[in-house]
Write an enzyme that holds these catalytic residues in place. Structure first.
Site, PDB file in Angstrom:
ATOM      1  CD  GLU A  87       0.214 -23.075  -2.801  1.00 54.54           C
ATOM      2  OE1 GLU A  87      -0.551 -23.553  -2.053  1.00 54.54           O
ATOM      3  OE2 GLU A  87       0.840 -23.683  -3.746  1.00 54.54           O
TER       4      GLU A  87
ATOM      5  CB  ALA B 127       7.069 -22.403  -6.058  1.00 51.26           C
TER       6      ALA B 127
ATOM      7  CD  GLU C  80       0.303 -25.810  -7.155  1.00 49.03           C
ATOM      8  OE1 GLU C  80       1.418 -25.366  -6.843  1.00 49.03           O
ATOM      9  OE2 GLU C  80      -0.459 -25.207  -7.917  1.00 49.03           O
TER      10      GLU C  80
ATOM     11  N   GLY D 251       3.761 -26.115  -4.877  1.00 53.09           N
ATOM     12  CA  GLY D 251       3.887 -26.651  -6.020  1.00 53.09           C
ATOM     13  C   GLY D 251       4.697 -28.062  -5.973  1.00 53.09           C
TER      14      GLY D 251
HETATM   15  N1  CAA Z   1      11.194 -22.211  -0.665  1.00 55.71           N
HETATM   16  C1  CAA Z   1      12.507 -22.116  -0.452  1.00 55.71           C
HETATM   17  N2  CAA Z   1      13.081 -22.631   0.686  1.00 55.71           N
HETATM   18  C2  CAA Z   1      12.324 -23.531   1.295  1.00 55.71           C
HETATM   19  C3  CAA Z   1      11.250 -23.943   0.958  1.00 55.71           C
HETATM   20  C4  CAA Z   1      10.438 -23.372  -0.060  1.00 55.71           C
HETATM   21  N3  CAA Z   1       9.081 -23.740  -0.450  1.00 55.71           N
HETATM   22  N4  CAA Z   1      10.963 -24.883   1.682  1.00 55.71           N
HETATM   23  C5  CAA Z   1      11.882 -24.981   2.807  1.00 55.71           C
HETATM   24  N5  CAA Z   1      12.970 -24.352   2.188  1.00 55.71           N
HETATM   25  C6  CAA Z   1      14.188 -24.353   2.993  1.00 55.71           C
HETATM   26  C7  CAA Z   1      14.011 -23.341   4.274  1.00 55.71           C
HETATM   27  O1  CAA Z   1      14.033 -22.112   4.159  1.00 55.71           O
HETATM   28  C8  CAA Z   1      15.437 -23.989   5.109  1.00 55.71           C
HETATM   29  O2  CAA Z   1      16.526 -23.390   4.310  1.00 55.71           O
HETATM   30  P1  CAA Z   1      17.591 -22.719   5.493  1.00 55.71           P
HETATM   31  O3  CAA Z   1      18.188 -24.093   6.063  1.00 55.71           O
HETATM   32  O4  CAA Z   1      18.472 -22.235   4.625  1.00 55.71           O
HETATM   33  O5  CAA Z   1      16.857 -21.895   6.587  1.00 55.71           O
HETATM   34  C9  CAA Z   1      15.475 -25.595   4.468  1.00 55.71           C
HETATM   35  O6  CAA Z   1      14.455 -25.706   3.040  1.00 55.71           O
HETATM   36  C10 CAA Z   1      14.809 -26.620   5.414  1.00 55.71           C
HETATM   37  O7  CAA Z   1      13.463 -26.142   5.809  1.00 55.71           O
HETATM   38  P2  CAA Z   1      13.028 -26.056   7.131  1.00 55.71           P
HETATM   39  O8  CAA Z   1      14.170 -25.675   8.164  1.00 55.71           O
HETATM   40  O9  CAA Z   1      11.908 -24.985   7.282  1.00 55.71           O
HETATM   41  O10 CAA Z   1      12.419 -27.545   7.376  1.00 55.71           O
HETATM   42  P3  CAA Z   1      11.357 -27.929   8.697  1.00 55.71           P
HETATM   43  O11 CAA Z   1      11.543 -29.347   8.657  1.00 55.71           O
HETATM   44  O12 CAA Z   1      11.401 -27.155   9.895  1.00 55.71           O
HETATM   45  O13 CAA Z   1       9.997 -27.560   7.908  1.00 55.71           O
HETATM   46  C11 CAA Z   1       8.508 -27.477   5.986  1.00 55.71           C
HETATM   47  C12 CAA Z   1       9.701 -28.193   6.743  1.00 55.71           C
HETATM   48  C13 CAA Z   1       7.365 -27.441   7.006  1.00 55.71           C
HETATM   49  C14 CAA Z   1       8.327 -28.177   4.634  1.00 55.71           C
HETATM   50  C15 CAA Z   1       9.123 -25.880   5.764  1.00 55.71           C
HETATM   51  O14 CAA Z   1      10.090 -25.849   5.245  1.00 55.71           O
HETATM   52  C16 CAA Z   1       8.099 -25.195   5.032  1.00 55.71           C
HETATM   53  O15 CAA Z   1       6.820 -24.861   5.567  1.00 55.71           O
HETATM   54  N6  CAA Z   1       8.209 -24.935   3.766  1.00 55.71           N
HETATM   55  C17 CAA Z   1       7.419 -24.079   2.878  1.00 55.71           C
HETATM   56  C18 CAA Z   1       6.256 -24.793   2.435  1.00 55.71           C
HETATM   57  C19 CAA Z   1       5.497 -23.865   1.633  1.00 55.71           C
HETATM   58  O16 CAA Z   1       4.883 -22.791   1.938  1.00 55.71           O
HETATM   59  N7  CAA Z   1       5.285 -24.182   0.341  1.00 55.71           N
HETATM   60  C20 CAA Z   1       4.582 -23.598  -0.593  1.00 55.71           C
HETATM   61  C21 CAA Z   1       5.574 -22.468  -1.549  1.00 55.71           C
HETATM   62  S1  CAA Z   1       4.640 -21.388  -2.566  1.00 55.71           S
HETATM   63  C22 CAA Z   1       4.252 -22.161  -3.945  1.00 55.71           C
HETATM   64  O17 CAA Z   1       4.363 -23.414  -3.781  1.00 55.71           O
HETATM   65  C23 CAA Z   1       3.357 -21.592  -4.941  1.00 55.71           C
HETATM   66  C24 CAA Z   1       2.771 -22.560  -5.888  1.00 55.71           C
HETATM   67  O18 CAA Z   1       1.750 -22.528  -6.004  1.00 55.71           O
HETATM   68  C25 CAA Z   1       3.713 -22.858  -6.971  1.00 55.71           C
END
Ligand code: CAA
Length: 258
Positions: free
Chosen positions: A132, A66, A112, A109
């Site tokens: 999360e 998400a 999911e 998400g």
């Molecule tokens: N939401 C918003 N933006 C996101 C995102 C997310 N879930 N995941 C990645 N992005 C964005 C980053 O912020 C980045 O944007 P900028 O270039 O503007 O900084 C861009 O996508 C590229 O990401 P990274 O630079 O972080 O890429 P990476 O290769 O270094 O890492 C990753 C990849 C390990 C997937 C890392 O992006 C990450 O950890 N993302 C978040 C994963 C996460 O925590 N997901 C759970 C979200 S909460 C949820 O989903 C609740 C639910 O149950 C529904």
């Protein structure tokens, strides 16, 4: 092509293909994307020539979760009053078969969303997880429930409590994904699977899906009774007559979805 901004919607033969398309955010699922996926699914469900729905992302990310940036400032009342994520239930209640073709990250998400589909095909670079907890929240699109049903309590607890990722091989061993294919072949394989399903009788495929899904909602005895009643009802279809006649005549069936 589609009028959507965060997804692409294409019809390829009898398969509706939804491609998540926010590459700069690794296909993070914001409210707009959620609305567009749901609208696309509603459209495809209405179209009689569509027999299966394929959802995919990019080679780097199916969806990285998400949208954290969208959620970060929200209050409890924002989330509660909007019933945040509830719209995804429409995908869970899709009646046509749905397939997730997952390459790269399927986190939070994203995992999911894949689990909302009937079948998950994984590229060999796929990574699944429910991270999360690292953000101070828990899964919110059914992860704690569907992951537990898919892989059992021990692994679901492990993933939800540590937030670690699981690679494609572990996901296949655990029963989350039906098959792993080389990343370069993912779309071809997924289209082949979706096309195979879409060429079956649509009402019978819908009945098969409904019967498998019933096993998650009821006891074994009730589920078997439900299946038997649905099985009996297949004999009210022209496609049952055609399917069995074609077998006896040693020819391919021509289903008419009737
Ligand atoms: N939401 C918003 N933006 C996101 C995102 C997310 N879930 N995941 C990645 N992005 C964005 C980053 O912020 C980045 O944007 P900028 O270039 O503007 O900084 C861009 O996508 C590229 O990401 P990274 O630079 O972080 O890429 P990476 O290769 O270094 O890492 C990753 C990849 C390990 C997937 C890392 O992006 C990450 O950890 N993302 C978040 C994963 C996460 O925590 N997901 C759970 C979200 S909460 C949820 O989903 C609740 C639910 O149950 C529904």
């Amino acid at each position: 092509m589609s009028h959507f901004e965060t997804i692409l919607l294409e019809r390829k033969g009898r398969v509706g293909v939804i491609t998540l398309n926010r590459p700069k955010a690794l296909n993070a699922l914001n409210a707009q994307l959620m609305g567009e996926v749901v609208a696309a699914v509603v459209d495809l469900e209405r179209e009689p020539e569509i027999g299966a729905i394929l959802i995919t992302g990019s080679e780097r990310a199916f969806a990285a979760g998400a949208d954290i940036k969208e959620m970060a400032p929200k209050s409890y009342m924002d989330m509660y009053l909007d019933d945040w994520f509830a719209a995804w239930d429409r995908l869970a209640s899709a009646r046509k078969p749905t397939i997730a073709a997952v390459a790269g990250y399927a986190l939070g998400g994203g995992c999911e969303l894949a689990m909302l589909c009937d079948i998950i095909l994984a590229a060999d670079n796929a990574k699944f997880g429910q991270p999360e907890i690292k953000l101070g929240v828990i899964p919110g699109i059914g992860g704690s429930q569907r992951l537990t049903r898919a892989v059992g309590k021990a692994k679901a607890m492990d993933l939800c409590l540590t937030g670690r990722n699981m690679d494609a091989e572990e996901a296949e061993r655990a029963g989350l994904v039906s098959r792993i294919v080389p990343a370069a072949d993912l779309l071809t394989e997924a289209m082949a699977t979706a096309t195979t399903i879409a060429e079956m009788s649509l009402p019978i495929a819908m009945m098969a899906k409904e019967s498998v899904n019933r096993s998650f909602e009821t006891t074994l005895a009730e589920g078997v009774r439900f299946e038997r009643r649905v099985f009996h009802s297949t004999f009210a279809t022209a496609d049952q007559k055609e399917g069995m006649a074609a077998f006896v005549d040693k020819r391919a069936p021509k289903f008419t979805n009737s």
